[in-house]
Design an enzyme around this catalytic site. Structure first.
Site, PDB file in Angstrom:
ATOM      1  N   CYS A 121     -17.045  -1.123  21.013  1.00  0.00           N
ATOM      2  CA  CYS A 121     -16.361  -0.497  19.876  1.00  0.00           C
ATOM      3  C   CYS A 121     -15.679  -1.598  19.087  1.00  0.00           C
ATOM      4  O   CYS A 121     -15.627  -2.754  19.522  1.00  0.00           O
ATOM      5  CB  CYS A 121     -15.343   0.541  20.355  1.00  0.00           C
ATOM      6  SG  CYS A 121     -14.801   1.645  19.012  1.00  0.00           S
ATOM      7  N   CYS A 123     -12.422  -0.955  17.616  1.00  0.00           N
ATOM      8  CA  CYS A 123     -11.001  -0.674  17.360  1.00  0.00           C
ATOM      9  C   CYS A 123     -10.068  -1.718  17.970  1.00  0.00           C
ATOM     10  O   CYS A 123      -8.971  -1.920  17.468  1.00  0.00           O
ATOM     11  CB  CYS A 123     -10.638   0.738  17.799  1.00  0.00           C
ATOM     12  SG  CYS A 123     -10.968   1.095  19.520  1.00  0.00           S
ATOM     13  N   CYS A 131     -12.451   2.127  14.412  1.00  0.00           N
ATOM     14  CA  CYS A 131     -13.643   1.845  15.230  1.00  0.00           C
ATOM     15  C   CYS A 131     -14.794   1.292  14.409  1.00  0.00           C
ATOM     16  O   CYS A 131     -15.898   1.109  14.937  1.00  0.00           O
ATOM     17  CB  CYS A 131     -14.098   3.111  15.956  1.00  0.00           C
ATOM     18  SG  CYS A 131     -12.801   3.866  16.948  1.00  0.00           S
ATOM     19  N   LYS A 199     -17.336  12.609  22.717  1.00  0.00           N
ATOM     20  CA  LYS A 199     -15.993  12.036  22.756  1.00  0.00           C
ATOM     21  C   LYS A 199     -15.143  12.744  21.709  1.00  0.00           C
ATOM     22  O   LYS A 199     -15.475  12.755  20.528  1.00  0.00           O
ATOM     23  CB  LYS A 199     -16.050  10.532  22.461  1.00  0.00           C
ATOM     24  CG  LYS A 199     -14.679   9.879  22.405  1.00  0.00           C
ATOM     25  CD  LYS A 199     -14.782   8.387  22.265  1.00  0.00           C
ATOM     26  CE  LYS A 199     -13.412   7.760  22.104  1.00  0.00           C
ATOM     27  NZ  LYS A 199     -13.489   6.310  21.926  1.00  0.00           N
ATOM     28  N   ARG A 209      -4.135   3.255  23.774  1.00  0.00           N
ATOM     29  CA  ARG A 209      -4.012   2.515  22.515  1.00  0.00           C
ATOM     30  C   ARG A 209      -2.922   1.450  22.604  1.00  0.00           C
ATOM     31  O   ARG A 209      -2.989   0.441  21.905  1.00  0.00           O
ATOM     32  CB  ARG A 209      -3.827   3.491  21.356  1.00  0.00           C
ATOM     33  CG  ARG A 209      -5.135   4.264  21.138  1.00  0.00           C
ATOM     34  CD  ARG A 209      -5.074   5.285  20.032  1.00  0.00           C
ATOM     35  NE  ARG A 209      -6.342   6.045  19.990  1.00  0.00           N
ATOM     36  CZ  ARG A 209      -6.556   7.106  19.236  1.00  0.00           C
ATOM     37  NH1 ARG A 209      -5.594   7.543  18.430  1.00  0.00           N
ATOM     38  NH2 ARG A 209      -7.714   7.728  19.251  1.00  0.00           N
ATOM     39  N   ARG A 221      -8.866   9.501  13.853  1.00  0.00           N
ATOM     40  CA  ARG A 221     -10.298   9.362  14.121  1.00  0.00           C
ATOM     41  C   ARG A 221     -11.046  10.692  14.014  1.00  0.00           C
ATOM     42  O   ARG A 221     -12.155  10.839  14.500  1.00  0.00           O
ATOM     43  CB  ARG A 221     -10.511   8.789  15.523  1.00  0.00           C
ATOM     44  CG  ARG A 221      -9.728   7.509  15.833  1.00  0.00           C
ATOM     45  CD  ARG A 221     -10.513   6.643  16.801  1.00  0.00           C
ATOM     46  NE  ARG A 221      -9.713   5.711  17.586  1.00  0.00           N
ATOM     47  CZ  ARG A 221      -9.157   4.592  17.132  1.00  0.00           C
ATOM     48  NH1 ARG A 221      -9.236   4.271  15.846  1.00  0.00           N
ATOM     49  NH2 ARG A 221      -8.495   3.797  17.952  1.00  0.00           N
ATOM     50  N   LYS A 252     -15.688  12.917  27.314  1.00  0.00           N
ATOM     51  CA  LYS A 252     -14.369  12.290  27.304  1.00  0.00           C
ATOM     52  C   LYS A 252     -13.444  13.025  26.361  1.00  0.00           C
ATOM     53  O   LYS A 252     -13.853  13.277  25.225  1.00  0.00           O
ATOM     54  CB  LYS A 252     -14.535  10.840  26.859  1.00  0.00           C
ATOM     55  CG  LYS A 252     -13.248  10.080  26.671  1.00  0.00           C
ATOM     56  CD  LYS A 252     -13.540   8.710  26.161  1.00  0.00           C
ATOM     57  CE  LYS A 252     -12.210   8.050  25.842  1.00  0.00           C
ATOM     58  NZ  LYS A 252     -12.392   6.778  25.212  1.00  0.00           N
TER      59      LYS A 252
HETATM   60  C1  PBG Z   1     -12.410   2.850  21.994  1.00  0.00           C
HETATM   61  C2  PBG Z   1     -11.962   3.633  23.162  1.00  0.00           C
HETATM   62  C3  PBG Z   1     -10.858   4.515  23.293  1.00  0.00           C
HETATM   63  C4  PBG Z   1     -10.817   4.891  24.629  1.00  0.00           C
HETATM   64  C5  PBG Z   1     -11.898   4.290  25.256  1.00  0.00           C
HETATM   65  N1  PBG Z   1     -12.610   3.528  24.324  1.00  0.00           N
HETATM   66  C6  PBG Z   1      -9.785   4.895  22.349  1.00  0.00           C
HETATM   67  C7  PBG Z   1      -9.986   5.717  21.162  1.00  0.00           C
HETATM   68  O1  PBG Z   1     -11.059   6.241  20.871  1.00  0.00           O
HETATM   69  O2  PBG Z   1      -9.000   5.832  20.434  1.00  0.00           O
HETATM   70  C8  PBG Z   1      -9.778   5.777  25.247  1.00  0.00           C
HETATM   71  C9  PBG Z   1      -9.624   5.628  26.709  1.00  0.00           C
HETATM   72  C10 PBG Z   1      -8.429   6.219  27.322  1.00  0.00           C
HETATM   73  O3  PBG Z   1      -7.563   6.866  26.692  1.00  0.00           O
HETATM   74  O4  PBG Z   1      -8.309   6.027  28.524  1.00  0.00           O
HETATM   75  N2  PBG Z   1     -12.921   3.541  20.938  1.00  0.00           N
END
Ligand code: PBG
Length: 327
Positions: A121, A123, A131, A199, A209, A221, A252
């Site tokens: 990713c 971000c 992202c 997701k 974060r 997002r 997720k």
């Molecule tokens: C990156 C990413 C995120 C998480 C995993 N990969 C954060 C998001 O989408 O803001 C979250 C993982 C977690 O909260 O344990 N995009």
């Protein structure tokens, strides 16, 4: 005379009976341990909202991973936090970047016995924390196709650094197909894709974060991650990612989405992962610290529930402790 009522308690009488009829298995091999590695720090930096976790140095991550592997956990999900961020997140595809260095260090430490998964990713790498990249004059949401072009480069770089699987988590359309093509063209036909297929735009990513320093500096997002109200759409996302070449798919977060995991299990026959995310971990930790619940029991119950719902693999910040408790 009426029939005797069933006595289901007969099979619950002793631990031996319970073990004999237990439907769901939970073992260290089902767990994936996330690891954060930060560039340019001399000592590991503890993450306040995720007790037990730290932003690691290239040295300390080796030790942590070895100790987790010794507990029977096979797989690691690697997140890099670069020292320099820019609008395009260009450190993400630097072959000598922090995630790439961490992958090489972990391979050197653990050899072929460990499965290394690279979160793919932008971000953590962009100075705005989104992202992806933006089109000129448009700050509403990252631009899909220009972002996917950058994901191709990241995939090839992570594969070159030794990732067994890359795990695109940006929720751009077409990202899996593009990454598969880039890997094949780049001589990495053997590198797999674990797609964050369903997701959600979730409040449960809060602690992450902080850990990955990837909070968006404006906006959110919701224009690319999924609406928590939708489940049919999750199946559409999952089907599409498999068609595009995903070797395994992920839902997720996990706990608030057990129904989605259950439905995905009925529908697909590729390995199914679930991400027990940072906020889910923090909830259990915080309540346990106050003595409001028993951490060991609560954690094993949560992980068992995610397996029972249908997940083959669980990404969890409790991997190390759970593996200890399961031995
Ligand atoms: C990156 C990413 C995120 C998480 C995993 N990969 C954060 C998001 O989408 O803001 C979250 C993982 C977690 O909260 O344990 N995009």
């Amino acid at each position: 005379m009426g029939a005797m009522p069933p006595r289901l308690r007969r099979l619950r009488r002793t631990e031996a009976l319970r073990a004999l009829v237990r439907e769901t298995d939970l073992a260290p091999r089902h767990l994936v341990a996330p690891l954060f590695v930060k560039e340019g720090i001399g000592e590991p930096a503890p993450i306040a909202s995720m007790p037990g976790h730290a932003q690691h140095t290239l040295e300390s991550v080796r030790k942590e991973a070895r100790e987790i592997a010794e507990r029977g956990v096979l797989a690691f999900l690697v997140f890099g936090i670069p020292a320099r961020k820019d609008p395009r997140g260009s450190e993400a595809w630097n072959d000598d970047g922090i995630a790439q260095a961490a992958l090489r260090a972990l391979r050197d430490e653990l050899g072929g016995d460990a499965v290394l998964i690279a979160d793919l990713c932008l971000c953590e790498y962009t100075d705005h924390g989104h992202c992806g990249v933006f089109d000129e004059g448009d700050r509403d949401a990252p631009a899909n196709d220009p972002t996917v072009e950058l994901y191709r480069r990241i995939a090839v770089s992570q594969a070159g650094a030794g990732a067994d699987l890359v795990a695109p988590s940006g929720m751009m359309d077409g990202q899996v197909a593009a990454i598969r093509e880039a890997l094949d063209d780049g001589g990495h036909a053997g590198t797999g894709i674990l797609a964050y297929a369903a997701k959600y735009a979730s409040s449960f990513y809060g602690p992450f974060r902080d850990a990955a320093e990837g909070a968006p500096s404006f906006g959110d997002r919701r224009a690319h991650q999924m609406d928590p109200a939708n489940a049919d759409e999750a199946l559409r996302e999952i089907r599409l990612d498999i068609e595009e070449g995903a070797d395994a798919v992920m839902v997720k977060p996990a706990l608030a989405y057990l129904d989605v995991i259950g439905r995905a299990r009925e529908e697909v026959d590729v390995p199914l992962a679930a991400y027990n995310v940072s906020g889910e971990y923090a909830m259990v930790k915080a309540a346990a610290e106050r003595g409001w619940l028993d951490e060991r029991q609560a954690t094993l119950e949560v992980l068992t529930a995610i397996r029972r719902a249908g997940a083959d693999l669980i990404v969890t910040y409790h991997a190390r402790e759970a593996a200890d408790w399961l031995r």
